[in-house]
Design an enzyme around this catalytic site. Structure first.
Site, PDB file in Angstrom:
ATOM      1  N   ASN A 276       0.409  -7.526  -8.569  1.00 43.03           N
ATOM      2  CA  ASN A 276       0.786  -8.843  -8.410  1.00 43.03           C
ATOM      3  C   ASN A 276       0.258  -9.697  -7.221  1.00 43.03           C
ATOM      4  O   ASN A 276       0.050 -10.642  -7.392  1.00 43.03           O
ATOM      5  CB  ASN A 276       2.198  -8.895  -8.009  1.00 43.03           C
ATOM      6  CG  ASN A 276       2.692  -8.278  -6.938  1.00 43.03           C
ATOM      7  OD1 ASN A 276       2.282  -7.128  -6.621  1.00 43.03           O
ATOM      8  ND2 ASN A 276       3.977  -8.840  -6.346  1.00 43.03           N
TER       9      ASN A 276
ATOM     10  N   GLU B  53       7.343   1.092  -1.252  1.00 42.19           N
ATOM     11  CA  GLU B  53       7.381  -0.229  -1.305  1.00 42.19           C
ATOM     12  C   GLU B  53       7.885  -0.867  -2.650  1.00 42.19           C
ATOM     13  O   GLU B  53       6.678  -0.667  -3.406  1.00 42.19           O
ATOM     14  CB  GLU B  53       6.585  -1.223  -0.655  1.00 42.19           C
ATOM     15  CG  GLU B  53       6.175  -0.837   0.748  1.00 42.19           C
ATOM     16  CD  GLU B  53       7.475  -1.245   1.671  1.00 42.19           C
ATOM     17  OE1 GLU B  53       8.249  -1.962   1.224  1.00 42.19           O
ATOM     18  OE2 GLU B  53       7.267  -0.773   2.803  1.00 42.19           O
TER      19      GLU B  53
ATOM     20  N   CYS C  46       7.258  -9.471  -5.014  1.00 42.73           N
ATOM     21  CA  CYS C  46       8.484  -8.565  -5.105  1.00 42.73           C
ATOM     22  C   CYS C  46       9.577  -9.258  -4.004  1.00 42.73           C
ATOM     23  O   CYS C  46      10.617  -9.119  -4.182  1.00 42.73           O
ATOM     24  CB  CYS C  46       8.292  -7.359  -4.240  1.00 42.73           C
ATOM     25  SG  CYS C  46       7.245  -7.582  -2.493  1.00 42.73           S
TER      26      CYS C  46
ATOM     27  N   GLU D 240       6.707  -0.926   6.680  1.00 38.49           N
ATOM     28  CA  GLU D 240       5.305  -1.058   7.127  1.00 38.49           C
ATOM     29  C   GLU D 240       5.446  -2.119   8.163  1.00 38.49           C
ATOM     30  O   GLU D 240       6.365  -2.869   8.566  1.00 38.49           O
ATOM     31  CB  GLU D 240       4.417  -1.864   5.815  1.00 38.49           C
ATOM     32  CG  GLU D 240       4.589  -0.584   4.859  1.00 38.49           C
ATOM     33  CD  GLU D 240       3.876  -0.999   3.472  1.00 38.49           C
ATOM     34  OE1 GLU D 240       4.063  -2.377   3.255  1.00 38.49           O
ATOM     35  OE2 GLU D 240       3.183  -0.325   2.784  1.00 38.49           O
TER      36      GLU D 240
HETATM   37  P1  NAD Z   1       3.875  -0.151 -11.283  1.00 40.46           P
HETATM   38  O1  NAD Z   1       4.875   0.868 -10.553  1.00 40.46           O
HETATM   39  O2  NAD Z   1       3.797  -0.061 -12.727  1.00 40.46           O
HETATM   40  O3  NAD Z   1       2.176   0.250 -10.850  1.00 40.46           O
HETATM   41  C1  NAD Z   1       1.930   0.329  -9.364  1.00 40.46           C
HETATM   42  C2  NAD Z   1       0.823   1.187  -9.181  1.00 40.46           C
HETATM   43  O4  NAD Z   1       1.132   2.433  -9.547  1.00 40.46           O
HETATM   44  C3  NAD Z   1      -0.417   0.901 -10.258  1.00 40.46           C
HETATM   45  O5  NAD Z   1      -1.805   1.057  -9.597  1.00 40.46           O
HETATM   46  C4  NAD Z   1      -0.207   1.918 -11.489  1.00 40.46           C
HETATM   47  O6  NAD Z   1      -1.520   2.240 -11.982  1.00 40.46           O
HETATM   48  C5  NAD Z   1       0.325   3.147 -10.287  1.00 40.46           C
HETATM   49  N1  NAD Z   1       0.949   4.294 -11.137  1.00 40.46           N
HETATM   50  C6  NAD Z   1       1.955   3.971 -12.247  1.00 40.46           C
HETATM   51  N2  NAD Z   1       2.554   5.143 -12.892  1.00 40.46           N
HETATM   52  C7  NAD Z   1       1.791   6.044 -11.751  1.00 40.46           C
HETATM   53  C8  NAD Z   1       2.179   7.463 -11.670  1.00 40.46           C
HETATM   54  N3  NAD Z   1       2.656   8.255 -12.559  1.00 40.46           N
HETATM   55  N4  NAD Z   1       1.550   8.021 -10.728  1.00 40.46           N
HETATM   56  C9  NAD Z   1       0.893   7.213  -9.636  1.00 40.46           C
HETATM   57  N5  NAD Z   1       0.672   5.949  -9.884  1.00 40.46           N
HETATM   58  C10 NAD Z   1       1.018   5.203 -10.850  1.00 40.46           C
HETATM   59  O7  NAD Z   1       4.063  -1.385 -10.652  1.00 40.46           O
HETATM   60  P2  NAD Z   1       3.638  -2.808 -11.201  1.00 40.46           P
HETATM   61  O8  NAD Z   1       4.008  -3.304 -12.338  1.00 40.46           O
HETATM   62  O9  NAD Z   1       1.953  -2.796 -10.795  1.00 40.46           O
HETATM   63  O10 NAD Z   1       4.184  -3.707 -10.001  1.00 40.46           O
HETATM   64  C11 NAD Z   1       5.091  -4.409 -10.039  1.00 40.46           C
HETATM   65  C12 NAD Z   1       6.372  -3.918  -9.203  1.00 40.46           C
HETATM   66  O11 NAD Z   1       5.727  -3.788  -7.902  1.00 40.46           O
HETATM   67  C13 NAD Z   1       7.459  -4.723  -9.079  1.00 40.46           C
HETATM   68  O12 NAD Z   1       8.749  -3.824  -9.432  1.00 40.46           O
HETATM   69  C14 NAD Z   1       7.547  -5.157  -7.732  1.00 40.46           C
HETATM   70  O13 NAD Z   1       8.717  -5.475  -7.440  1.00 40.46           O
HETATM   71  C15 NAD Z   1       6.980  -4.397  -7.144  1.00 40.46           C
HETATM   72  N6  NAD Z   1       6.343  -4.561  -5.980  1.00 40.46           N
HETATM   73  C16 NAD Z   1       6.818  -4.249  -4.723  1.00 40.46           C
HETATM   74  C17 NAD Z   1       6.405  -4.849  -3.240  1.00 40.46           C
HETATM   75  C18 NAD Z   1       7.096  -4.467  -1.916  1.00 40.46           C
HETATM   76  O14 NAD Z   1       6.457  -4.600  -1.018  1.00 40.46           O
HETATM   77  N7  NAD Z   1       8.209  -3.918  -1.997  1.00 40.46           N
HETATM   78  C19 NAD Z   1       5.314  -5.724  -3.402  1.00 40.46           C
HETATM   79  C20 NAD Z   1       4.667  -5.940  -4.449  1.00 40.46           C
HETATM   80  C21 NAD Z   1       5.116  -5.404  -5.665  1.00 40.46           C
END
Ligand code: NAD
Length: 487
Positions: free
Chosen positions: A155, A253, A287, A468
């Site tokens: 995102n 996060e 997020c 962080e």
């Molecule tokens: P996601 O969990 O699907 O993927 C995030 C990352 O993890 C990607 O690079 C993905 O390839 C990797 N990944 C997926 N499965 C994995 C596994 N089994 N092992 C290791 N890596 C793996 O999330 P997304 O759809 O990319 O992002 C959206 C989510 O992120 C939302 O829930 C949002 O709230 C959250 N987010 C949180 C913050 C924060 O600071 N709290 C910031 C931005 C986004």
């Protein structure tokens, strides 16, 4: 015959060199639905090779002075800044966000992440205490951890990746980073600048690919003792499980279901314009976006009418259009998921006041294949509705009335997440009272997304583990040791 377009093909960046991958996956331009580029589908072997490069670089990089490390990071920041427009265009095409947002938020913040941690690492001190009655003194020593595994979401692609790389390398670690497979282009562009910035080979390695393959290989690699992850709560749960046998240091996060609480004394002009922004910026895919808006009953009708009016003014169109307020959602699947929440809300008897299914989406012909959706406002939802409980991560705002302070605190806390909240009131005492009782890591009053990177960032409950920020990231990316000397 129609001329074939040459597709952009990314390579992994390992040990200071670009390496062609054995397999590739497609990544799409969300604003057209067409393939934008081909991304390495990295395997265990490729991750292993990146970890080895990082291991070789670690003794060298960790022996550099913080000043020398900072100089390289500042040079990298300058180089990214000098290519600001190319980065902004690529980020917009890769993620579907408006080019204006990429130009004003994502890329400047990525530059700032390097500058901020290059500076902050120069100012940390360790502790020393004495026990005179025992002729002893104690002090703490901090050392970098080793090879850090960094995994980031789609995102805010470069912004969140550099928010991890910068503190990790500032502290003397070397890294293997894996950006989201859906948004890899700007990370790859940044790799092209690393040699010129003077970063020694192997300090930053980037492997591209899918989570279950490349991501999991990193999480399960025995030579990666520390994982910093930003993404969904479901993925984090798997990471916790998979990394458990190695007892890794984890920073997580995660998702949110952030409330805005609007009291009857709020400055409605500011509140409405900010709440439209906090609900729909980046198509609601931040997020920290607001997704539950609780409004005190005495001003509920006025708020709703003005909020809907302001929402309808948000223009959804091609992300490259300078007048666009919103671009496209990340993928076809994600668009379908977000829309399914609107459908479920209707089935539960809620009212869709504006947006999806109510108003008309006007998208230029060349963007008809894109994943667009109007900003949508839903009312008459029960607290237990999935729209009020689950992270939708799209342009959907749920507006509900409340009567008392106590009641709204209970409702705001009544979800599994605890990332951020926004309070709108002019009463200082109420701000302190409510902020203290909210189970979230961040509270904004009369504003949204105003951040000082010195201060802790992160969530409570299912929104994360760890914090962080200047001090917190320093602590996470270093190991601390207490030394006691009898003299
Ligand atoms: P996601 O969990 O699907 O993927 C995030 C990352 O993890 C990607 O690079 C993905 O390839 C990797 N990944 C997926 N499965 C994995 C596994 N089994 N092992 C290791 N890596 C793996 O999330 P997304 O759809 O990319 O992002 C959206 C989510 O992120 C939302 O829930 C949002 O709230 C959250 N987010 C949180 C913050 C924060 O600071 N709290 C910031 C931005 C986004």
């Amino acid at each position: 015959m129609e001329k074939q377009k040459t597709l952009l093909e990314l390579q992994n960046y390992i040990g200071g060199k670009f390496v062609v991958s054995a397999a590739y996956i497609n990544s799409f331009d969300p604003s057209t639905g067409e393939i934008y580029c081909r991304v390495p589908d990295s395997s265990n072997e490729e991750v292993d090779s990146a970890v080895n490069a990082a291991k070789v670089a670690f003794p060298i990089w960790s022996s550099w002075s913080p000043q020398d490390r900072a100089a390289v990071m500042n040079k990298l920041a300058d180089l990214i800044e000098s290519h600001m427009e190319e980065f902004a265009q690529a980020e917009s095409k890769d993620q579907g966000k408006t080019v204006t947002l990429a130009r004003t938020l994502d890329i400047p913040r990525s530059v700032y992440n390097f500058r901020f941690f290059a500076s902050s690492v120069l100012h940390h001190t360790t502790e020393c205490t004495q026990m005179d009655h025992l002729n002893c003194m104690h002090y703490t020593v901090r050392t970098p951890v080793g090879v850090a595994g960094l995994i980031s979401p789609w995102n805010l692609p470069l912004y969140l990746l550099t928010w991890k790389i910068a503190p990790a390398i500032a502290c003397g670690n070397t890294v293997v980073a894996k950006p989201s497979e859906m948004t890899s282009v700007t990370a790859w562009m940044m790799c092209k600048l690393m040699n010129e910035a003077g970063l020694p080979p192997g300090v930053v390695n980037i492997v591209f690919g899918i989570g279950l393959r490349a991501g999991e290989a990193l999480v399960c690699h025995p030579d990666v003792p520390i994982i910093s992850f930003t993404g969904s709560t479901v993925t984090a749960q798997r990471i916790i499980e998979k990394s458990a046998p190695y007892c890794k240091k984890l920073s997580l996060e995660l998702g949110g279901k952030n409330p805005a609480i609007v009291f009857e004394d709020a400055n409605l002009d500011e509140c409405i314009s900010t709440t439209v922004r906090s609900s729909f910026s980046n198509q609601g895919q931040i997020c920290l976006c607001t997704s539950r808006i609780y409004v005190q009953r005495s001003i509920y009708e006025e708020f709703l009418q003005r909020f809907v009016e302001a929402t309808r003014k948000w223009k959804v169109c091609a992300p490259s259009d300078p007048t666009a307020s919103m671009g496209a959602l990340i993928s076809e699947n994600h668009l379908a998921k977000v829309k399914s929440y609107v459908k479920k809300a209707l089935e539960e008897g809620a009212t869709v006041v504006c947006g999806d299914g109510v108003d008309t989406l006007n998208i230029p012909p060349e963007n008809q294949g894109g994943y667009f959706m109007l900003p949508t406002v839903i009312t008459k939802l029960k607290e237990e509705s999935c729209c009020m409980q689950e992270e939708i991560f799209g342009p959907v705002a749920c507006v509900v009335p409340f009567d008392t302070e106590e009641e709204v605190i209970g409702k705001a806390n009544g979800v599994k997440y605890g990332l951020a909240a926004t309070i709108w009131t002019r009463e200082v005492g109420r701000t302190h009272r409510v902020a203290k009782k909210l189970q979230v890591g961040l509270v904004w009053t009369n504003c949204w997304l105003v951040r000082d990177l010195n201060l802790p960032f992160g969530g409570m409950k299912a929104s994360g583990l760890g914090r962080e920020g200047a001090k917190d990231s320093y602590e996470f990316f270093t190991e601390v040791k207490t030394v006691t000397i009898k003299h």
